[in-house]
Write a protein that holds these residues in place. Structure first.
Motif, mmCIF file in Angstrom:
data_model
loop_
_atom_site.group_PDB
_atom_site.id
_atom_site.type_symbol
_atom_site.label_atom_id
_atom_site.label_comp_id
_atom_site.label_asym_id
_atom_site.label_seq_id
_atom_site.Cartn_x
_atom_site.Cartn_y
_atom_site.Cartn_z
ATOM 1 N N ASP A 94 6.560 -13.552 17.057
ATOM 2 C CA ASP A 94 6.260 -14.758 18.136
ATOM 3 C C ASP A 94 4.724 -14.764 17.255
ATOM 4 O O ASP A 94 4.395 -16.170 17.814
ATOM 5 C CB ASP A 94 7.555 -14.796 19.369
ATOM 6 C CG ASP A 94 9.255 -14.818 19.036
ATOM 7 O OD1 ASP A 94 9.261 -14.040 20.497
ATOM 8 O OD2 ASP A 94 9.366 -14.491 18.129
ATOM 9 N N VAL A 95 4.509 -14.129 17.958
ATOM 10 C CA VAL A 95 3.225 -14.281 18.039
ATOM 11 C C VAL A 95 2.503 -14.379 16.893
ATOM 12 O O VAL A 95 1.010 -15.238 17.010
ATOM 13 C CB VAL A 95 2.489 -12.311 19.071
ATOM 14 C CG1 VAL A 95 0.897 -13.151 18.994
ATOM 15 C CG2 VAL A 95 2.112 -12.518 20.102
ATOM 16 N N ALA A 96 2.876 -14.330 16.204
ATOM 17 C CA ALA A 96 1.820 -13.890 14.503
ATOM 18 C C ALA A 96 2.813 -15.401 14.243
ATOM 19 O O ALA A 96 2.340 -16.046 13.915
ATOM 20 C CB ALA A 96 2.519 -13.288 13.743
ATOM 21 N N LEU A 154 11.978 -8.686 12.479
ATOM 22 C CA LEU A 154 10.692 -8.074 13.377
ATOM 23 C C LEU A 154 10.164 -7.077 12.544
ATOM 24 O O LEU A 154 9.503 -6.665 11.982
ATOM 25 C CB LEU A 154 12.081 -6.230 13.940
ATOM 26 C CG LEU A 154 13.478 -6.775 14.693
ATOM 27 C CD1 LEU A 154 14.574 -5.665 14.482
ATOM 28 C CD2 LEU A 154 13.006 -7.698 16.025
ATOM 29 N N ALA A 155 8.824 -6.797 13.641
ATOM 30 C CA ALA A 155 7.763 -6.111 13.044
ATOM 31 C C ALA A 155 7.317 -4.631 12.956
ATOM 32 O O ALA A 155 7.990 -3.810 13.655
ATOM 33 C CB ALA A 155 6.594 -6.754 14.050
ATOM 34 N N PRO A 156 7.029 -4.388 11.716
ATOM 35 C CA PRO A 156 7.410 -2.972 11.416
ATOM 36 C C PRO A 156 6.000 -2.113 12.673
ATOM 37 O O PRO A 156 5.344 -2.713 12.756
ATOM 38 C CB PRO A 156 6.547 -2.239 10.018
ATOM 39 C CG PRO A 156 6.063 -3.540 9.347
ATOM 40 C CD PRO A 156 7.032 -5.126 10.566
ATOM 41 N N VAL A 176 2.574 -7.183 12.057
ATOM 42 C CA VAL A 176 2.352 -9.002 11.529
ATOM 43 C C VAL A 176 1.539 -9.067 10.472
ATOM 44 O O VAL A 176 0.486 -9.391 11.019
ATOM 45 C CB VAL A 176 3.277 -9.725 12.624
ATOM 46 C CG1 VAL A 176 3.788 -10.938 11.381
ATOM 47 C CG2 VAL A 176 4.424 -9.023 12.815
ATOM 48 N N ILE A 177 1.908 -9.237 9.159
ATOM 49 C CA ILE A 177 0.892 -9.519 7.986
ATOM 50 C C ILE A 177 1.437 -10.547 7.453
ATOM 51 O O ILE A 177 2.145 -10.798 6.876
ATOM 52 C CB ILE A 177 0.014 -9.156 6.881
ATOM 53 C CG1 ILE A 177 -0.385 -7.566 8.274
ATOM 54 C CG2 ILE A 177 -0.819 -9.055 6.374
ATOM 55 C CD1 ILE A 177 -1.125 -6.412 7.241
ATOM 56 N N ARG A 178 0.470 -11.836 7.411
ATOM 57 C CA ARG A 178 1.303 -13.115 6.453
ATOM 58 C C ARG A 178 -0.021 -13.803 5.726
ATOM 59 O O ARG A 178 -1.266 -14.183 6.288
ATOM 60 C CB ARG A 178 1.469 -14.272 7.794
ATOM 61 C CG ARG A 178 2.804 -13.360 8.775
ATOM 62 C CD ARG A 178 4.329 -14.290 8.577
ATOM 63 N NE ARG A 178 4.673 -13.507 9.018
ATOM 64 C CZ ARG A 178 5.274 -14.436 10.001
ATOM 65 N NH1 ARG A 178 4.732 -15.345 10.860
ATOM 66 N NH2 ARG A 178 6.578 -14.027 11.089
ATOM 67 N N GLU A 179 0.475 -14.500 4.101
ATOM 68 C CA GLU A 179 -0.814 -14.709 4.172
ATOM 69 C C GLU A 179 -0.490 -15.931 3.575
ATOM 70 O O GLU A 179 0.762 -16.518 4.116
ATOM 71 C CB GLU A 179 -0.615 -13.473 2.417
ATOM 72 C CG GLU A 179 -0.657 -12.905 2.046
ATOM 73 C CD GLU A 179 -0.187 -12.731 0.405
ATOM 74 O OE1 GLU A 179 -0.576 -11.184 0.268
ATOM 75 O OE2 GLU A 179 -0.518 -13.516 -0.068
ATOM 76 N N VAL A 210 -3.413 -11.653 10.479
ATOM 77 C CA VAL A 210 -2.750 -9.527 11.053
ATOM 78 C C VAL A 210 -2.905 -9.969 12.768
ATOM 79 O O VAL A 210 -3.605 -10.438 13.637
ATOM 80 C CB VAL A 210 -3.711 -9.189 11.004
ATOM 81 C CG1 VAL A 210 -3.406 -7.748 11.015
ATOM 82 C CG2 VAL A 210 -4.337 -8.550 9.062
ATOM 83 N N VAL A 211 -1.781 -9.179 13.096
ATOM 84 C CA VAL A 211 -1.489 -9.689 14.708
ATOM 85 C C VAL A 211 -0.490 -7.886 15.059
ATOM 86 O O VAL A 211 0.446 -8.037 14.205
ATOM 87 C CB VAL A 211 0.564 -10.586 14.838
ATOM 88 C CG1 VAL A 211 0.176 -10.295 16.642
ATOM 89 C CG2 VAL A 211 -0.694 -12.058 14.856
#
Length: 775
Positions: A64-66, A247-249, A263-266, A275-276
């Protein structure tokens, strides 16, 4: 002695064993062991569940934060990129300093406290700045060279300056040959991208950062510590793929040795990733505390089996309540996020994304039940003028009131949405007869046409409506919306404040417009433009006192094209400036030739478009035309509309003063259609005002138009201005204006626009004869 039966002995042994188990110590011990087993089994199960739930919630919270951080970063980057594109666009059409100054005056640049903008030459020299642009020797940086050589947004590595560490975004400025002629750069403090979170969200060792394609952080925050340029290594490729993407690993971060839910999102549009990370140990600390608490309570409960049920019940109730609260909070948060994502924040109406869903759903239902529905595309008329003259706050108030009026004008089953700006849409489901749409459109026009009170003044704002029907006018969302938009623009062309249904002829007109635009680019080179001259005649004597130069286009295939067909196209693509320069020079030259042929000197009026009026070379073009042709400046009169005058009063006054110092006369065209007042008009050094033909047209039938006309003539008389009536076509109009002491008139009642040779013949024929106009 009597022997006992074997079967009886077996029964006695069995009863003896049963009674032994029923004895108090054995039974208590057994129950105690069973109770302890149940207590500790339940305790272990509950603590594992707490840890599992906490871990899952933390992994979900990291996602969610990401999501939130990704949306904020994308919004910030889009605003940065939009600013760069805007500065680049204005820099291509004028000098960098003028472009920067104009954008700043129009509040189109971001605040200089957070952002600084610079236009740089290919050698890295500063051409114009907004804010304190501290970068030294930008040409030595990779991002500058990449922006110079590629048509895309580029980003620098973190660069340390005296004021802190900054990130620089840049885009190249293309020339007419599509070669880079400079760079527009925007500087923002690196902390800007990570300063919006506090420790209540991230914790003391939570991670937040932006990573570029070189696997180095542009900015990184952990707790309150912020760093830049930190290498991340090949960490992205080591991320595990989970079955549940929400779910974040849990990953070990090698750069600081902390295990986090990561969490890494391009970012799709930009060469960055967000990066969160939430610390596993820190986030699960409350759950570990709960685990210790459960074991402590289980130990106390083991002393007496009496408290076992109460303790287990309390723990179960406590756990269930925690779960319910967490679930309720997540549901409320999700509902709030969903509402904000699909509703307009200003009017509280469904936004474009939500309306797209509703429109798609309506299409499915219409196809299934073989129904049709109507789509109304609404656009406010002259909304930009209100924004420019009264400010955006007044514009926002107007949009909110329009939304309320539209809501009251449609049914509960209808869908009303705001697409953005001053554009609204209404979806009318299940319309058996297309004629049923007309009463709804009339109701909307009537509701929006009532007076508004904005900034203490009363205004009337109208709307133009385009109507399409599904599936007749389009079987998909894009076609239906495009055709509705086309019908709306057709309504504007027909005078605004009306509604028009889409027809295939409008689509044909759109294609003709594209053809017209293509031909327009070569019309000036091929000498296809012509000037016609409409006389201005005195109300008292009927004599021709001057002429107005009117542009025509003699197209080799389409024939004579009127200005209303090609001037808007020229305005949009910027060709109006060179065309206007040709009109100015040609009209001046014609005036000189008439005088050389023996005709009396006549006032020559030339219309200036909005694009011409703000062009920085306007004054130089007029000076050059007068100098090259030898025309007396006192015979030249430039006409500007009242709307153009009110856009920027201070700048307009400066330009008009320059024109007056040259000896050129100034007239305000279409007077009465804008928002100027008598006090405002006094500021402008003008010579004439022209009554708009829309007032003259219904002069003999409309009491309101007569009142407006008389008021305009009175304004001109009070300010000692020459008053000219446009569009006079009947003797009734002429006589009425003459009674009101109007000075001059134009229109078919006097003469239509004529070529130069025909006008010369007309002036010659009037000499010595009666100049009384005829209908």
């Amino acid at each position: 002695m009597t022997e006992t039966d074997p079967d009886t002995q077996a029964d006695l042994a069995s009863n003896k064993k049963t009674s032994k188990w029923l004895e108090a110590p054995v039974l208590i011990s057994s129950l105690a062991l069973l109770g302890l087993s149940l207590i500790w089994a339940a305790t272990v199960h509950l603590t594992d569940d707490v840890l599992s739930t906490a871990s899952r919630n933390t992994a979900s919270m990291a996602t969610d934060v990401a999501d939130t951080y990704e949306a904020q970063v994308i919004r910030a980057l889009r605003e940065i990129d939009q600013t760069l594109k805007l500065v680049r666009y204005d820099t291509q059409r004028q000098t960098p300093e003028a472009a920067m100054r104009e954008l700043g005056e129009r509040d189109l640049l971001p605040p200089s406290l957070l952002f600084s903008i610079a236009v740089l030459s290919p050698e890295g020299n500063l051409l114009a700045t907004h804010g304190n642009f501290r970068l030294q020797h930008p040409e030595e940086h990779t991002f500058f060279q990449e922006a110079l050589n590629a048509n895309q947004l580029t980003l620098s590595r973190p660069i340390d300056t005296e004021a802190g560490t900054f990130l620089y975004f840049a885009r190249g400025v293309g020339s007419n040959q599509n070669q880079a002629s400079g760079v527009v750069a925007l500087a923002v403090h690196a902390d800007y991208f990570v300063s919006g979170y506090d420790n209540t969200t991230l914790g003391d060792v939570g991670a937040l950062g932006l990573v570029a394609s070189d696997n180095h952080f542009r900015v990184y925050r952990s707790g309150d510590a912020i760093s830049t340029g930190l290498p991340m290594g090949n960490f992205i490729g080591e991320l595990p793929k989970l079955e549940d993407p929400s779910l974040a690993p849990l990953m070990y971060h090698p750069w600081d040795g902390v295990e986090r839910y990561t969490v890494i999102r391009e970012l799709f549009e930009f060469p960055l990733s967000v990066v969160v990370g939430l610390s596993h140990r820190e986030q699960l600390e409350p759950a570990l505390t709960t685990k210790r608490e459960y074991f402590w309570r289980a130990a106390l409960a083991s002393v007496g089996l009496v408290g076992v049920a109460a303790i287990l019940g309390f723990l179960s109730w406590r756990l269930q309540r925690t779960r319910q609260q967490a679930m309720q909070e997540r549901v409320l948060h999700a509902q709030k996020v969903e509402y904000l994502a699909f509703h307009d924040s200003l009017t509280d109406l469904p936004n474009r994304a939500y309306f797209s869903r509703l429109l798609t759903q309506s299409m499915h239902e219409a196809r299934r039940y073989e129904r049709q529905f109507a789509l109304l595309f609404l656009d406010l008329d002259r909304f930009k003028h209100i924004n420019d003259s009264l400010g955006h706050d007044a514009g926002d108030d107007l949009l909110q009131e329009i939304a309320r009026r539209l809501s009251r004008s449609v049914r509960e089953s209808d869908v009303l949405a705001r697409l953005g700006g001053d554009e609204f849409v209404v979806l009318l489901p299940n319309i058996p007869d297309p004629q049923q749409v007309a009463p709804v459109a009339d109701k909307i026009l009537a509701a929006c046409g009532k007076p508004f009170t904005l900034a203490g003044q009363e205004f009337r704002v109208t709307v133009s409506i385009g109507i399409t029907l599904f599936p007749k006018d389009g079987d998909d969302e894009q076609t239906l919306m495009k055709n509705a938009d086309m019908a709306m623009y057709h309504a504007k062309e027909l005078g605004k404040n009306n509604f028009q249904y889409f027809s295939e002829s409008l689509n044909t007109d759109s294609l003709e417009r594209l053809t017209l635009e293509s031909s327009l680019r070569h019309a000036l080179e091929r000498n296809e433009f012509r000037l016609f001259y409409q006389p201005k005649r005195s109300m008292k004597s009927g004599q021709i006192t001057g002429v107005e130069a009117l542009l025509r286009w003699q197209h080799p295939e389409l024939g004579m094209i009127l200005p209303m067909q090609f001037i808007p196209v020229a305005e949009e693509n910027g060709l109006i400036v060179p065309i206007g320069r040709w009109v100015l020079r040609t009209a001046c030259q014609q005036s000189v030739e008439w005088q050389k042929s023996g005709l009396p000197p006549l006032n020559m009026a030339i219309n200036l478009s909005a694009r011409q009026f703000i062009d920085e070379s306007l004054l130089d073009d007029i000076k050059q035309a007068l100098q090259d042709t030898g025309m007396s400046p006192e015979l030249l009169e430039v006409e500007i509309t009242e709307t153009m005058v009110m856009r920027d009063v201070e700048t307009t006054v400066d330009i008009l003063k320059e024109l007056k110092s040259m000896g050129v006369r100034v007239a305000i065209d279409d007077f009465g259609t804008g928002y100027s007042s008598l006090s405002t008009l006094k500021q402008f050094p003008v010579d004439s005002i022209k009554i708009d033909s829309s007032f003259v047209q219904d002069l003999t039938r409309s009491v309101e138009d007569r009142g407006l006309t008389e008021a305009i003539i009175a304004v001109g008389r009070n300010l000692s201005l020459n008053v000219i009536a446009e569009g006079v076509e009947t003797s009734e109009q002429y006589e009425y204006l003459k009674e009101q002491a109007c000075d001059e008139f134009q229109g078919f009642y006097g003469n239509a626009a004529l070529p130069a040779d025909k006008l010369s013949q007309l002036i010659t024929s009037l000499e010595g004869n009666s100049a009384e106009p005829r209908e």
